[in-house]
Design an enzyme around this catalytic site. Structure first.
Site, PDB file in Angstrom:
ATOM      1  N   SER A 174       0.828  -1.194   0.000  1.00 37.90           N
ATOM      2  CA  SER A 174       0.000   0.000   0.000  1.00 37.90           C
ATOM      3  C   SER A 174       0.876   1.263   0.000  1.00 37.90           C
ATOM      4  CB  SER A 174      -0.969  -0.020   1.189  1.00 37.90           C
ATOM      5  OG  SER A 174      -1.965   0.973   1.037  1.00 37.90           O
ATOM      6  N   HIS A 279      -7.433  -5.455  -1.386  1.00 36.82           N
ATOM      7  CA  HIS A 279      -6.225  -4.729  -0.986  1.00 36.82           C
ATOM      8  C   HIS A 279      -5.654  -5.169   0.365  1.00 36.82           C
ATOM      9  CE1 HIS A 279      -3.477  -1.315  -0.843  1.00 36.82           C
ATOM     10  NE2 HIS A 279      -3.948  -1.002   0.350  1.00 36.82           N
TER      11      HIS A 279
END
Length: 304
Positions: A174, A279
């Site tokens: 991320s 994610h």
């Protein structure tokens, strides 16, 4: 080089089919392998502060319980080190036995797995106009964190164990994945191996996408460089926070397109690995894959 890449993807493609829970940002680290011990690694920790004294780091160094290789150990630096240490197991470390790297987990002095304000500040670059914030997100400190890593943390690690400076890698997820790609573009980067998982390209309205495209076009990398870019393909668009409007883009297509462009560079070998995940759940499997990828490549790839 391309053959080694195909062999690695064939060997570890099964990881992309695993399912994992999303990370809980309020979850404490708890008891880790540092506390329980390992048959394969010995652990030490050091504490230090950011350049401005506002963030406090806990750096965990894991050294294989094997003889030092002739040219020193390869070393992989892992961002979000608290969560990394919480997710490490001795069974995973045993899988690295053929070519065990030194593992440096770059964490924060907190009992939580993640320090959200600190990681946002450290892992994100400034905007092209010097902007450092988007909505609630206070970032823009990548230059300072890179300097801390390069000038202070790495020399301290080298005092602990003999390392092969030609076999240094870094992984992040991320915001951490964004920092990995930012570091790849630095002319003074000490790394040759980069593993980026779901980089947060929405930061600063996608400026890093354009910068990476320019980086690929300029093709100024002189040292042999390896990139593994991992993406959770169930994430079709960037997650949207009610506190900030985020830059929207085709996430999977962008990651694949950038890998294709970077792989055309003369001294860069870039590979894309997709996962049937969103994610957050990509954090642990991407870290596991990065360790295996790094261990395998540093055993077989000659660096100059």
């Amino acid at each position: 080089m391309k053959l080694l890449r195909c062999l690695w993807l064939c060997s570890f493609g099964f990881v992309s089919m695993l399912t994992h829970a999303a990370p809980d940002f309020t979850k404490p680290v708890g008891t880790t392998i540092v506390d329980s011990g390992s048959d394969h690694y010995q652990f030490s920790q050091m504490m230090l502060d950011s350049i401005d004294g506002q963030r406090h780091y806990r750096v965990t160094i894991a050294v294989p319980k094997t003889a030092v290789p002739e040219h020193g150990f390869p070393v992989l630096y892992l961002l979000d080190g608290n969560a990394v240490i919480a997710d490490l197991s001795d069974s995973l470390l045993a899988q690295l036995a053929n070519n065990p790297p030194v593992i440096v987990a770059l964490g924060y002095d907190t009992d939580l797995r993640f320090d959200l304000p600190a990681r946002t500040r450290d892992y994100t670059p400034k905007g092209n106009n010097g902007q450092t914030t988007i909505g609630k997100w206070q970032g823009g400190g990548a230059d300072d964190f890179f300097a801390l890593l390069n000038d202070k943390i790495q020399p301290l690690v080298e005092k602990t164990v003999t390392l092969n400076r030609q076999q240094q890698g870094i992984w992040g997820h991320s915001f951490g994945g964004l920092f990995v790609l930012y570091a790849m573009q630095k002319t003074d980067s000490p790394f040759r191996f980069y593993a980026s998982a779901d980089p947060a390209f929405w930061w600063m309205n996608g400026e890093q996408i354009a910068q990476l495209e320019g980086f690929a076009d300029n093709d100024v990398v002189t040292a042999t460089t390896q990139l593994l870019l991992m993406h959770g393909e169930k994430l079709k668009k960037p997650p949207v926070s009610p506190s900030t409007a985020r830059f929207q883009y085709d996430v999977t297509g962008t990651n694949q397109r950038l890998v294709s462009a970077l792989d055309k560079m003369e001294n860069v070998s870039a590979v894309y690995q997709g996962y049937q995940l969103t994610h957050g759940p990509l954090f642990k499997p991407s870290m596991v894959s990065a360790l295996r990828w790094f261990s395998d490549l540093t055993a077989s790839v000659k660096t100059d």
